[in-house]
Design a protein around this motif. Structure first.
Motif, PDB file in Angstrom:
ATOM      1  N   GLU A 115      12.099  -1.002  -4.854  1.00  0.00           N
ATOM      2  CA  GLU A 115      13.197  -1.542  -4.053  1.00  0.00           C
ATOM      3  C   GLU A 115      13.381  -3.030  -4.333  1.00  0.00           C
ATOM      4  O   GLU A 115      14.512  -3.509  -4.479  1.00  0.00           O
ATOM      5  CB  GLU A 115      12.906  -1.300  -2.568  1.00  0.00           C
ATOM      6  N   LEU A 116      12.273  -3.755  -4.435  1.00  0.00           N
ATOM      7  CA  LEU A 116      12.363  -5.190  -4.718  1.00  0.00           C
ATOM      8  C   LEU A 116      12.865  -5.441  -6.132  1.00  0.00           C
ATOM      9  O   LEU A 116      13.665  -6.359  -6.366  1.00  0.00           O
ATOM     10  CB  LEU A 116      10.987  -5.839  -4.525  1.00  0.00           C
ATOM     11  N   LEU A 117      12.434  -4.642  -7.093  1.00  0.00           N
ATOM     12  CA  LEU A 117      12.881  -4.817  -8.470  1.00  0.00           C
ATOM     13  C   LEU A 117      14.391  -4.600  -8.581  1.00  0.00           C
ATOM     14  O   LEU A 117      15.080  -5.320  -9.319  1.00  0.00           O
ATOM     15  CB  LEU A 117      12.130  -3.859  -9.395  1.00  0.00           C
ATOM     16  N   HIS A 118      14.927  -3.625  -7.843  1.00  0.00           N
ATOM     17  CA  HIS A 118      16.372  -3.414  -7.831  1.00  0.00           C
ATOM     18  C   HIS A 118      17.088  -4.632  -7.248  1.00  0.00           C
ATOM     19  O   HIS A 118      18.165  -5.027  -7.732  1.00  0.00           O
ATOM     20  CB  HIS A 118      16.721  -2.159  -7.025  1.00  0.00           C
ATOM     21  N   GLU A 119      16.514  -5.224  -6.233  1.00  0.00           N
ATOM     22  CA  GLU A 119      17.127  -6.407  -5.631  1.00  0.00           C
ATOM     23  C   GLU A 119      17.128  -7.581  -6.609  1.00  0.00           C
ATOM     24  O   GLU A 119      18.077  -8.372  -6.643  1.00  0.00           O
ATOM     25  CB  GLU A 119      16.384  -6.785  -4.349  1.00  0.00           C
ATOM     26  N   LEU A 120      16.068  -7.710  -7.405  1.00  0.00           N
ATOM     27  CA  LEU A 120      16.035  -8.773  -8.404  1.00  0.00           C
ATOM     28  C   LEU A 120      17.077  -8.544  -9.483  1.00  0.00           C
ATOM     29  O   LEU A 120      17.664  -9.497 -10.013  1.00  0.00           O
ATOM     30  CB  LEU A 120      14.632  -8.862  -9.009  1.00  0.00           C
ATOM     31  N   MET A 121      17.316  -7.285  -9.843  1.00  0.00           N
ATOM     32  CA  MET A 121      18.399  -6.993 -10.782  1.00  0.00           C
ATOM     33  C   MET A 121      19.746  -7.388 -10.192  1.00  0.00           C
ATOM     34  O   MET A 121      20.613  -7.947 -10.878  1.00  0.00           O
ATOM     35  CB  MET A 121      18.394  -5.516 -11.152  1.00  0.00           C
ATOM     36  N   ASN A 122      19.954  -7.118  -8.916  1.00  0.00           N
ATOM     37  CA  ASN A 122      21.193  -7.531  -8.260  1.00  0.00           C
ATOM     38  C   ASN A 122      21.326  -9.046  -8.242  1.00  0.00           C
ATOM     39  O   ASN A 122      22.433  -9.580  -8.404  1.00  0.00           O
ATOM     40  CB  ASN A 122      21.239  -6.985  -6.827  1.00  0.00           C
TER      41      ASN A 122
END
Length: 1630
Positions: free
Chosen positions: A495-502
């Motif tokens: 979930e955090l990795l997806h947020e960093l991509m965003n």
């Protein structure tokens, strides 16, 4: 059979001894089914339980911090499988400074008399005293039942109680064969077996040893001393049972850790992590009974150790020992069973559960954190933490802005504490805190952002993301935060990795290129760390607690990041941007990047054909090459072995191939290839790479492999020059036996026509025991950037110069006629990338930086009349290792090692508009290395701890005034302040402490309860005043808790290091004894009002009256009527310069003036002045050195001086020069007269040295008879081969030395140092001394030293004569690099030291230093002979120059206004030199023509010369004189000698690779040497020479028709010298 009791031996420990284990095997022939009844149903057992956790330093056992838990434990046996246990009279107490032996628990377990302890009130004591149920199967516990309402800390303590009673003697969970009790005789033989046993510290293999004690052993046991022993055991057999836990074999392991960086080569959750960390646990039971089925437990004794080397080096260890003791007090029938549990909760595992994680599922097991909740539970209310954080940041701000500090404040630890507290905040709580922080000072905001980044929790990452996306932080602040965000992330869930991509795709990030590039590499590094390898992820993140976060096939990589990165690469058109994107591919490091990189590595035409990008793409394989070497190694090998590829591509491939531990076959292939490789740069690079690897110490398993392979391949490598190479992948390494290693890798790539390397890297690898990391990496891309740097240089330092168009047109006409063409320029790529431990990761576009410098300089002038505020702050936690363990007492234990860094510059600058700048800046650089073991009491926040704190602080003076005054004077004035200030501070502070979490924000060193571990009664205290003589109270102080602290101790420490290791990891202590070192200023006792340091340098030239002078661009000359001082100097230098030039008719001088002036408060001044000068005559036959040092006090009365001392030194040297060509037949001799005088006017005492050095005829004959030189060269004067150069060097080397020293009226101090020098000489000569006569009566006050050097062996025969002794030593040999201390400390310094001996008549220090630094390039020369040409790159070809002009050398890039043209004349070769706006013709017949004005140089008077000077100034541009009757012209970068039919040109180093002409291109390559001016390759040198023939103004002889025909044929279709063919690489990696 029923086992009733177990008794454990109480083992004594001395201060330096380990527990003694006695093992006796029990034998019993009864049925194993009877063993299940070890507890008699209906029976109650009462035990006294004492447990201690003792924290200290293992070898410093006289001082510890202790927690003791005491209780009376009642065990009621309900049935064969059920026990009810109750803790009564429980008490906990602590002591932070126990000076007694706490490792031995007496029979009563007394603690009160041991120390002055602090008792802790236990909350929920009724719950702690509540009974709990143990269910077991034959001693193997199956579950616990504990009331649901009981807090977790009580549950853990009760689990620890159950763990200590668990004993599986039947092998219910056996590991290997179970015990066979039927086969054991009653008398008993030892038996050993292993079982899996669950406990508070995990479910691990446990080895059980059972032994029956003899009667004598029983009587000598500690258990026998217990009062109940004789009554219970009487004369029954006594058994000893020992359990040893194997932490390397566990099914469950309740350990939580995070490691940054996670590059250690061992496991933190095992029994040992190399020699860095050890965990042991043993429990001993002593029991008695008629048989093993009827045992009665009398005593249990257990211990477990966590032993840690605080910095992973071989020092004393931090130790936490847990000692537990159980003593049977009563055995009786149950009269009343404990009441049943009201709300029991089953616990199927005895493993410890950490209570500070917020995210727990219904089983009480942590789950992966979400994005908003606090990561760690707070032991204090968050509002209180909120207030304390703000207060702590205010303290930091106040201390850093102060211009002085009364005491050392641990600012850096406050910031580290904030970083560890912030994970206790949820996202909303962090936002609330930010709302207050953002209104405060800029420094507070900066440090808060740094601390949030360091905390690494998911809410912290989300806060930074929100601040960036909402543009609440922008520019550098946002970039610095994003640069380290991935490095500190503690739990990077999907979930955090997806947020960093965003975040990466967000508008604010995409709109700022610097921010976007930094974020891109940060995300790539994090994805590699968490998803790239489960093995690596488990070393860095708490995988054992939370499980895997992702893998390399995860959608966030395959479906999101990799496609986005590929799209960015394909859409980018800028080389620098593409290099950054390729860096991100390398950081990602998964196998899927290879297909994307292959087209770039291959060099796809018109798309990916830029060399800088190709090199970066190759280097981006640095991670994947270790995961799929079988696919990557062939690619690298093909590239490295292709001789048609660009050298940079080959060198990058070769370096990565070998450094990735390629198979031995590749090493041999490329080692042998050095003999045949046509590219000199690649061959030299290969040579130096393999050579470097053979010399480094094997500090890691990878390096051991590399060294082994390099050593095998090394004999196959072609020998190369011993000079420092111009092309190098230099690898230097330092390794200490203590486990400290530093390796520095500096690869450098060059292209032919760039003055500076096009690629440089400097990579620092640190290793402390099993921990290693790439501490610092710096990459510099410098393709086609020369004009940018030259433009910057010109705008800063140089003014414009107007050249006469007529002469410039002549040079342009030459270039046009030749069609001079330079090498096609590479695409511009200027980029600086640096990374500090992964936490400081930045990219700087050098082209933009270069273009912005003029604007920056212009903006600075705006602040001439107002202060320029400076506020720069940066805090980083460079490394952090946080490991949490449970202890046998059920208390949590933490090991924490940190390496924080703090940089701060606060204040203002103000210009006075006259070249002066006033600085009022408080600056600090702090580095802290700390290591601590802490044991917490969870119910009240109390704890004990032991640790070591190492700190380094630098604080420069605050109030400074800088001033520059022309010509060349720099002044710096310091105004001493009114506060105590430490300029440098270093300490090693071992300690023990007991404290509580209410002091969370108080650093340990400021906690008054912290106790320094002191091992000696009286520390060594030294104070050395170093500024008192100048009225400034500056002292160097030390306070050392060691037996000795003297020169020998420091020398022994210094000898362990080399230069690289000392300056990188010299702050890491090699032992843990406390010590403090400081360089500080104390206003008390300071008499000075100001301290000024000044420096001034000038250069002066004196021309003789026999000099003819031309102004540049003019054809008119004048003759100096008298000696002319060309360069004016300041008045302070005038008397000095008069002495320097007194005996020189014509020459130059270098002058230096420096010193310290302190103005005292009473109006007087204390001066320390040094003035030095060196002059040399223009003919290089003599020089004069004059140095004066004086210290005096002056008052208000002019010319009043009170001298403290003066030292005067003069040296007058004369020598005869060797022949310019060939060998010198006459004896070469140097005479030197030196004088060192002392006294107010240097007339009280003196030392005179008369030295003579000469080369005798024997050496001259040996040199001139070098057969190889004459074999190679039939022309006597054409000595340019390596053999001839070496023979000439031998010919010019002095081999005899005579020194006479005489003294007069020397002081005792001078005599002391002279005697010290005598002892040192005798010490060095001792191994070679054949005669040492003492007690002689030689001439008084006189010493002689005679040296005879053998030119072949380099050995020396030395005679040393003093008034009372004579020493004769033969075959004295200098130490080589294998044994010389300085060679090990700094090989470079050792190499340069060889310049000073033996002396050489034809070379000086500067020339030899230049030769070493440039790899011999500075010695290159081009010689045009009668019918032969020797190029700069040592290529010889036949060609005869006729009367037509031929271009020997010019700049084909058309940037340097120079050309040398030669034609044959009547008296030899006539050279025409075009230098800017001057045209000079040198005719060996006797004429020199300058811009049309002719002068006969043969008519010049003795030692006369011609000078060409800049118009309007006296700067000399060129000098022409005769030497040995032939003309010589010297310019700044070029020397031209004409010797009848020969012309010699020195190497113009600034034109390396840019020249063209008969002399070649001077690119250190023989490949492609023969080419025409338009860079078409031709087959022979004579064709190249013919292509550089110019049209003559008058008729001249035509070129040979055959040469003309061949030249025309070979150049009809131009085959470019710059053509490279790319190697074919397959797309299918399978």
């Amino acid at each position: 059979m029923q086992l009733n009791r177990f008794i454990i031996v109480c083992l004594l420990r001395g201060l330096n001894s380990r527990p003694l284990v006695i093992l006796i095997k029990i034998r019993d022939q009864r049925s194993t089914t009877e063993l299940r009844r070890r507890w008699e149903p209906g029976t109650q057992y009462v035990y006294k339980y004492v447990g201690r956790s003792i924290a200290g330093i293992y070898k410093f056992k006289l001082q510890n911090a202790i927690i003791e838990l005491r209780s009376r434990v009642i065990v009621q046996s309900i049935d064969e499988n059920t026990l009810i246990v109750k803790l009564t009279e429980t008490a906990i107490q602590r002591e932070g400074n126990c000076l007694a032996d706490g490792y031995t628990i007496g029979k009563d377990g007394d603690f009160e008399n041991l120390i002055d302890n602090e008792k802790d009130i236990i909350p929920n004591s009724d719950m702690l005293a509540a009974p709990f149920i143990i269910s077991h199967n034959k001693g193997s516990i199956t579950e616990l039942k504990i009331d649901t309402d009981e807090p977790l800390w009580i549950v853990n303590i009760k689990k620890s109680i159950a763990s200590q009673w668990q004993l599986d003697l039947t092998g219910v969970r056996h590991d290997g064969p179970p015990p066979n009790w039927q086969s054991i005789t009653k008398d008993g033989e030892s038996t050993t077996f292993s079982v899996f046993e669950d406990s508070i510290k995990g479910d691990c293999v446990t080895m059980i040893d059972v032994d029956r004690l003899t009667r004598s052993q029983v009587l000598n046991s500690d258990a026998f001393q217990l009062g109940l022993f004789d009554a219970v055991c009487k004369y029954m057999p006594v058994y000893h049972i020992a359990k040893t836990r194997d932490y390397n074999r566990c099914k469950s392991n309740p350990i939580w850790f995070s490691a940054n960086p996670g590059s250690h080569d061992c496991d933190l959750d095992k029994g040992n992590c190399g020699s860095f960390m050890h965990r042991t646990a043993m429990v001993k039971y002593v029991a008695c009974g008629e048989s093993i089925s009827k045992l009665i437990v009398v005593n249990i004794y257990g211990f477990s150790d966590l032993m840690v080397q605080p910095f992973a080096t071989k020092t004393e260890e931090l130790l936490n020992s847990v000692i537990t003791s159980w003593s049977l007090e009563k055995k009786e029938s149950v009269t009343s069973f404990f009441k049943s549990l009201t709300s029991p909760k089953k616990h199927t595992s005895l493993s410890y559960v950490f209570d500070d994680f917020q995210q727990l599922n219904h089983d009480g097991i942590p789950v992966q954190p979400n994005l908003v909740d606090a990561y760690i539970k707070s032991s204090m209310a968050v509002p209180i933490l909120h207030k304390n954080i703000v207060d702590a940041l205010r303290v930091v701000e106040r201390n850093l802005k102060e211009t002085g500090a009364v005491e050392i404040k641990d600012i850096i630890e406050r910031l580290a504490i904030i970083g560890r507290i912030l994970p206790m905040f949820s996202l909303d709580e962090l936002k609330s805190l930010w709302q207050e922080i953002k209104t405060l000072d800029y420094m507070i905001v900066t440090f808060f952002i740094d601390c949030v980044v360091q905390s690494g929790s998911n809410p912290a990452v989300m806060l930074i993301k929100e601040l960036v996306e909402t543009e609440q932080i922008t520019g550098p602040k946002a970039t610095w935060a994003l640069a380290a965000l991935g490095y500190f992330a503690k739990t990077p869930t999907r979930e955090l990795l997806h947020e960093l991509m965003n975040l990466l795709k967000s508008g604010p990030v995409q709109s700022n290129k610097t921010t976007m590039q930094t974020t891109m590499v940060t995300v790539a590094d994090l994805l590699n760390a968490v998803c790239g390898s489960p093995f690596k992820a488990a070393k860095r993140f708490p995988i054992s607690t939370f499980g895997q976060f992702c893998d390399r096939k995860d959608a966030v990589i395959i479906d999101e990041f990799l496609p986005w990165l590929t799209k960015e690469l394909e859409s980018s058109k800028n080389t620098v941007d593409r290099i950054v994107i390729l860096t991100a591919f390398g950081s990602l490091g998964v196998e899927e990047i290879v297909p994307v990189l292959l087209p770039i590595i291959r060099g796809t035409p018109n798309k990916f054909d830029d060399t800088a990008e190709r090199v970066r793409a190759i280097l981006s394989l640095h991670r994947v090459v270790f995961t799929i070497p079988e696919k990557i190694h062939p690619i690298l090998a093909n590239l490295a072995s292709s001789i048609t590829e660009r050298p940079e591509v080959r060198m990058a491939s070769l370096s990565l191939l070998l450094m990735s531990n390629a198979p031995q076959t590749y090493w041999k292939k490329f080692a042998g290839g050095t003999w045949f490789d046509p590219d000199h740069q690649v061959a030299t690079f290969t040579h130096n790479l393999i050579n470097s690897l053979t010399k480094i110490p094997p500090s890691s398993s990878l390096l051991k492999e590399l060294i082994k392979k390099a050593t095998i391949a090394w004999p196959m490598v072609k020998p190369a020059s011993i000079d420092q190479s111009y092309f190098f992948p230099d690898i230097r390494s330092c390794y200490l036996d203590e486990g400290i290693a530093v390796m520095i890798h500096n690869p450098t790539y060059r292209v032919s026509d760039e003055q500076w390397p096009v690629f440089m890297a400097s990579r620092y690898f640190y290793q402390l025991g099993p921990f290693s990391a790439e501490a610092l990496s710096v990459y510099l891309w410098n393709y086609n950037m020369s004009d940018i740097w030259q433009s910057v240089w010109d705008k800063i330092y140089l003014g414009s110069m107007t050249l006469k168009e007529d002469n410039i047109e002549k040079l342009k006409a030459i270039w046009d006629e030749l069609n001079a063409t330079h090498r096609p320029a590479d695409k511009r790529a200027g980029l600086l990338h640096f990374s500090l431990m992964g936490s400081l990761n930045r990219f700087i576009d050098l082209e933009k930086l270069g273009k912005s410098i003029p604007a920056l300089l212009a903006s600075i002038t705006k602040f001439e009349n107002k202060p320029y505020e400076v506020s720069v702050s940066k805090y980083r936690m460079l490394a952090e290792y946080n490991v949490r363990f449970p202890t046998e007492l059920g208390l949590p234990m933490r090991f924490l090692a940190t390496l924080p860094l703090l940089m701060s510059v606060q204040g203002n600058l103000k210009s006075d508009g006259k070249g002066g700048i006033k600085s009022c800046i408080n600056a600090e650089f702090s580095l802290k290395l700390s290591s601590e073991i802490r044991v917490d009491i969870p119910f009240n926040g109390k704890f004990i701890a032991t640790g070591v704190d190492v700190r380094v602080d630098f604080r420069p003076p605050s109030e400074l005034y800088f001033n520059y005054k022309s010509p060349g004077q720099i002044k710096m004035t310091w105004i001493p302040g009114k506060k105590l200030k430490s300029f440098f501070y270093y300490h090693v502070f071992p300690y023990t402490v007991t404290s509580d979490l209410t002091k969370t924000f108080t650093p340990i060193l400021e906690d008054h309860g912290t106790n320094n571990i002191v091992l000696i009664d009286k520390p060594v205290v030294h104070r050395l005043p170093i500024g008192d003589r100048y009225g400034v109270n500056i002292q160097l102080a030390e306070n050392v808790h060691m037996v000795n602290s003297d020169k020998m101790v420091w020398w022994q420490w210094f000898q362990k290091w080399n230069l690289n290791g000392l300056f990188n990891l010299g702050f890491v202590p090699l032992e843990l004894r406390g010590r403090h070192h400081a360089l500080f200023y104390d206003p008390s006792g300071t008499r000075a009002r100001s301290v000024t340091v000044y420096f001034q340098y000038q250069h002066a030239t004196k021309s003789s009256k026999n000099t003819r002078v031309y102004e540049s661009g003019s054809s008119e000359s004048r003759t100096a009527a008298e000696a002319d001082l060309v360069s004016p100097v300041v008045p302070e230098f005038c008397p000095f310069l008069g002495r320097l030039f007194k005996n020189l008719e014509c020459g130059s001088a270098h002058l230096l003036r420096t010193g310290i002036i302190t103005e005292q408060k009473n109006g007087t001044f204390i001066h320390f002045n040094l003035i030095a000068g060196v002059s040399k005559d223009a003919w290089n036959t003599k020089d004069f050195t004059d140095i004066q040092i004086e210290k005096y006090t002056s008052g208000n009365v002019p010319a009043s001086k009170k001298f403290d001392y003066s030292i005067c030194y003069t040296s007058n040297r004369t020598w005869n020069n060797p022949n310019a060509y060939g060998f010198s037949k006459n004896v070469l001799q140097l005479n030197d007269e030196k004088k060192i005088a002392f006294g107010e006017h240097c007339n009280q005492s003196e030392i005179r040295l008369t030295a003579k050095a000469y080369r005798d005829r024997e050496t001259a004959s040996a040199a001139s008879e070098n057969q190889q030189c004459f074999k190679d060269h039939t022309t006597p004067s054409l000595y340019v081969s390596p053999e001839c150069t070496e023979a000439q060097r031998m010919d010019q080397t002095y081999n005899n030395y005579e020194v006479v020293v005489e003294s007069k009226n020397l002081s005792d101090t001078a005599n002391y140092w002279i005697n010290t020098a005598r002892q040192w000489i005798n010490y060095k000569l001792y191994p070679f001394t054949v005669k040492h006569m003492q007690g002689q009566s030689n001439a008084p006050h006189r010493a002689t030293l005679t040296i005879k050097r053998d030119l072949h062996t380099g050995t020396n025969n030395i005679t040393f004569v003093r008034p009372t002794e004579t020493v004769l030593a033969v075959n004295v040999r200098p130490e080589d690099g294998t044994v010389n201390q300085w060679a090990r400390f700094s090989p470079l310094i050792f190499a340069y030291s060889k310049i000073f001996y033996p002396l050489n008549a034809g070379r000086n220090f500067l020339r030899e230093a230049s030769r070493l630094s440039s790899g011999g390039i500075s010695e290159a020369k081009c010689v045009i002979g009668h019918d032969q040409v020797h190029t700069y790159d040592d290529v010889v070809y036949n060609y005869t120059i006729n009367d037509c002009p031929h271009v020997l050398m010019t700049d084909c890039r058309k940037e340097s206004m120079i050309a040398v043209i030669v034609r044959e004349g009547d008296g030899g070769k006539i050279a025409t030199v075009i230098n800017g706006q001057d045209v000079i013709e040198l005719n060996p017949a006797g004429d020199v023509t300058v811009n049309g004005g002719k002068t006969g140089y043969t008519s010049l008077r003795d030692r006369g010369r011609i000078e060409i000077r800049s118009p309007g100034s006296k700067a000399i541009l060129a000098v022409i004189y005769k030497h040995d009757g032939h003309p010589v012209m010297e310019m700044k970068h070029l020397i031209i000698r004409i010797h009848s039919s020969e012309v010699e040109l020195s190497a113009p180093q600034h034109l390396r690779g840019r020249v063209c002409g008969l002399c070649g291109d001077f690119n250190q390559q023989t490949l492609g040497e023969f080419k025409t001016p338009d860079r078409c390759v031709v087959s022979t040198g004579e064709l190249m020479a013919a292509s550089f023939k110019m049209k003559a103004e008058r008729n001249c002889s035509p070129i040979n028709e055959e040469i003309s025909r061949r030249l025309k044929k070979e150049t009809e279709v131009c085959q470019s010298a710059d053509q490279f063919n790319h190697v074919h690489l397959l797309d299918d990696l399978k």
